[in-house]
Design a protein around this motif. Structure first.
Motif, short mmCIF file in Angstrom:
data_model
loop_
_atom_site.label_atom_id
_atom_site.label_comp_id
_atom_site.label_asym_id
_atom_site.label_seq_id
_atom_site.Cartn_x
_atom_site.Cartn_y
_atom_site.Cartn_z
N ASP A 189 30.53 49.33 44.34
CA ASP A 189 29.13 49.67 44.15
C ASP A 189 28.28 48.53 44.71
N GLY A 190 28.18 48.49 46.03
CA GLY A 190 27.48 47.40 46.68
C GLY A 190 28.19 46.09 46.46
N ARG B 83 28.92 44.87 43.65
CA ARG B 83 29.56 44.94 42.34
C ARG B 83 30.72 45.94 42.37
N LEU B 84 31.53 45.88 41.33
CA LEU B 84 32.51 46.93 41.06
C LEU B 84 32.02 47.73 39.86
N LEU B 85 32.25 49.02 39.90
CA LEU B 85 31.78 49.91 38.85
C LEU B 85 32.98 50.52 38.14
N ALA B 86 33.10 50.25 36.85
CA ALA B 86 34.17 50.83 36.03
C ALA B 86 33.63 52.03 35.29
N ASP B 87 34.09 53.23 35.66
CA ASP B 87 33.65 54.46 35.01
C ASP B 87 34.48 54.71 33.76
N ALA B 88 33.86 54.61 32.61
CA ALA B 88 34.54 54.83 31.34
C ALA B 88 34.01 56.07 30.66
N LEU C 284 43.62 54.40 38.03
CA LEU C 284 42.18 54.14 37.95
C LEU C 284 41.66 53.34 39.14
N LEU C 285 42.57 52.68 39.88
CA LEU C 285 42.16 51.89 41.05
C LEU C 285 42.22 52.69 42.35
N ALA C 286 42.59 53.96 42.28
CA ALA C 286 42.76 54.77 43.48
C ALA C 286 41.51 54.79 44.37
N PRO C 287 40.28 54.86 43.81
CA PRO C 287 39.10 54.89 44.70
C PRO C 287 38.96 53.66 45.59
N LEU C 288 39.63 52.58 45.25
CA LEU C 288 39.54 51.35 46.04
C LEU C 288 40.48 51.37 47.24
N VAL D 124 44.42 41.44 47.65
CA VAL D 124 44.16 40.93 48.99
C VAL D 124 42.95 41.64 49.61
N ALA D 125 42.89 42.95 49.49
CA ALA D 125 41.84 43.72 50.15
C ALA D 125 40.57 43.89 49.31
N GLU D 126 40.58 43.39 48.09
CA GLU D 126 39.39 43.47 47.24
C GLU D 126 39.38 42.24 46.33
N PRO D 127 38.81 41.12 46.82
CA PRO D 127 38.90 39.86 46.08
C PRO D 127 38.17 39.84 44.76
N ARG D 128 37.36 40.86 44.47
CA ARG D 128 36.70 40.93 43.16
C ARG D 128 37.61 41.50 42.09
#
Length: 354
Positions: A107-108, A110-115, A292-296, A313-317
């Motif tokens: 999300d720009g 940020r990372l967005l955790a949908d709960a 839950l990480l599939a969208p990344l 590696v591909a998402e350092p956040r």
């Protein structure tokens, strides 16, 4: 409603709590979202007779030794649940129970955790969901036609549920050995233990303390460019905890090779031999709970997310914690998760300070 925190930790079991301890020490703003309604993680759902491989003092999270359990050298699962609940309270960790995260998105910046209770925006996410919620069942021919009872390790509770029955336990690891022993020691259950290869018991004096030391030494050697010693796998597959030793020494653990198919009423081996059975317990392991990480779009070989340490590696956040050696030596254990949790928290703190 969307809420915000610098760090969102997904999972409030041992790995999430260890991460929370180190995030708290570093003064970071964080929240722990846990799908379980109560503290204790997956330890709340194990079979009745399960005990740790190590004494309490060698099964501790950072900052707080697990107290000994009276009358037990190796604490049982209920003692672990009590310890985790006390740990969460002692360090005032901001765990929100009963919150299930369905997906993590970018999300720009940020990372967005949908709960299920709403979304959380975070500058960093630690995935600590473990494996217990994703049991693995092998694709053995005939599994769909067998009319008896089939269950996985996660569903097994006690021998009384199988009184007077014929049971096949599948799997040559610790869970298979412990459940086969649990059933065999009951005395009124006909137990067959099916394994891919003959069981390899570790020496009786080896417990979790030794295994952690061996796993750590292997990782250090690999990091230094030395030859792979094989680590724990070179010693054997099964820790001979007291019930397993008792059943083994009494000649109650009868093993057979893995069968090749299931029939409507039992199983069949490669030579055509058949056996009738009332139930099959699949002690065939787990896979990381990472849907839950599939969208990344981060999944690599064997379902693992490629990491450097715990950082994706591909998402350092994103950091992954507690899934096994690929996210830190022995990081799926109570004592082993502390060091990678510390490293992840420090890495995040550096990242957020930039």
């Amino acid at each position: 409603m969307t809420q915000a925190a610098d760090v969102v930790v997904i999972g409030g079991g041992q790995s999430g709590l260890a991460a929370g301890y180190h995030l708290r020490r570093l003064g970071l703003d964080f929240v722990i979202l846990d799908a379980q309604p109560m503290p204790g993680g997956a330890w709340q759902h194990t079979w009745d007779s399960l005990h740790l491989f190590s004494p309490a003092a060698y099964s501790s999270l950072p900052g707080r030794l697990m107290p000994a359990q009276p009358g037990e050298t190796y604490p049982d699962a209920g003692h672990v649940v009590d310890y985790l609940a006390d740990y969460e309270k002692r360090y005032d960790l901001p765990v929100q129970h009963g919150i299930r995260v369905a997906a993590v998105h970018r999300d720009g910046d940020r990372l967005l955790a949908d709960a299920d209770s709403g979304a959380w925006r975070a500058r960093a996410v630690i995935s600590a969901t473990g494996t217990w919620s994703r049991p693995f069942l092998p694709a053995v021919p005939g599994r769909g036609v067998f009319t008896g009872r089939q269950l996985h390790t996660v569903n097994y509770r006690r021998p009384a549920d199988f009184a007077g029955q014929r049971v096949i336990v599948v799997g040559g690891g610790n869970s298979g050995a412990q459940i086969a022993a649990d059933l065999a020691l009951a005395g009124d259950i006909d137990v067959t233990w099916a394994t891919q290869r003959p069981p390899r018991f570790l020496a009786d004096d080896i417990d979790g303390r030794v295994l952690f030391d061996v796993a750590t030494a292997r990782r250090r050697a690999l990091d230094a460019g030395a030859d792979d010693t094989g680590g724990v796998a070179s010693l054997g597959d099964i820790v001979a905890v007291p019930p397993v030793r008792a059943a083994r020494d009494a000649g109650l653990l009868h093993t057979k090779p893995m069968f090749v198919r299931l029939t409507t009423t039992g199983v069949e081996w490669a030579d055509g031999t058949r056996a009738e059975t009332d139930a099959i317990v699949w002690c065939t392991g787990f896979r990381p709970a990472l849907a839950l990480l599939a969208p990344l779009g981060l999944r690599g070989p064997r379902g693992h997310v490629p990491t450097v340490g715990t950082r994706a590696v591909a998402e350092p956040r994103l950091h992954l914690l507690g899934y096994g050696d690929w996210t830190g030596p022995a990081s799926a254990t109570l004592i082993g998760v502390g060091r990678p949790a510390r490293d992840a928290a420090r890495d995040i703190a550096r990242q957020l300070s930039n």
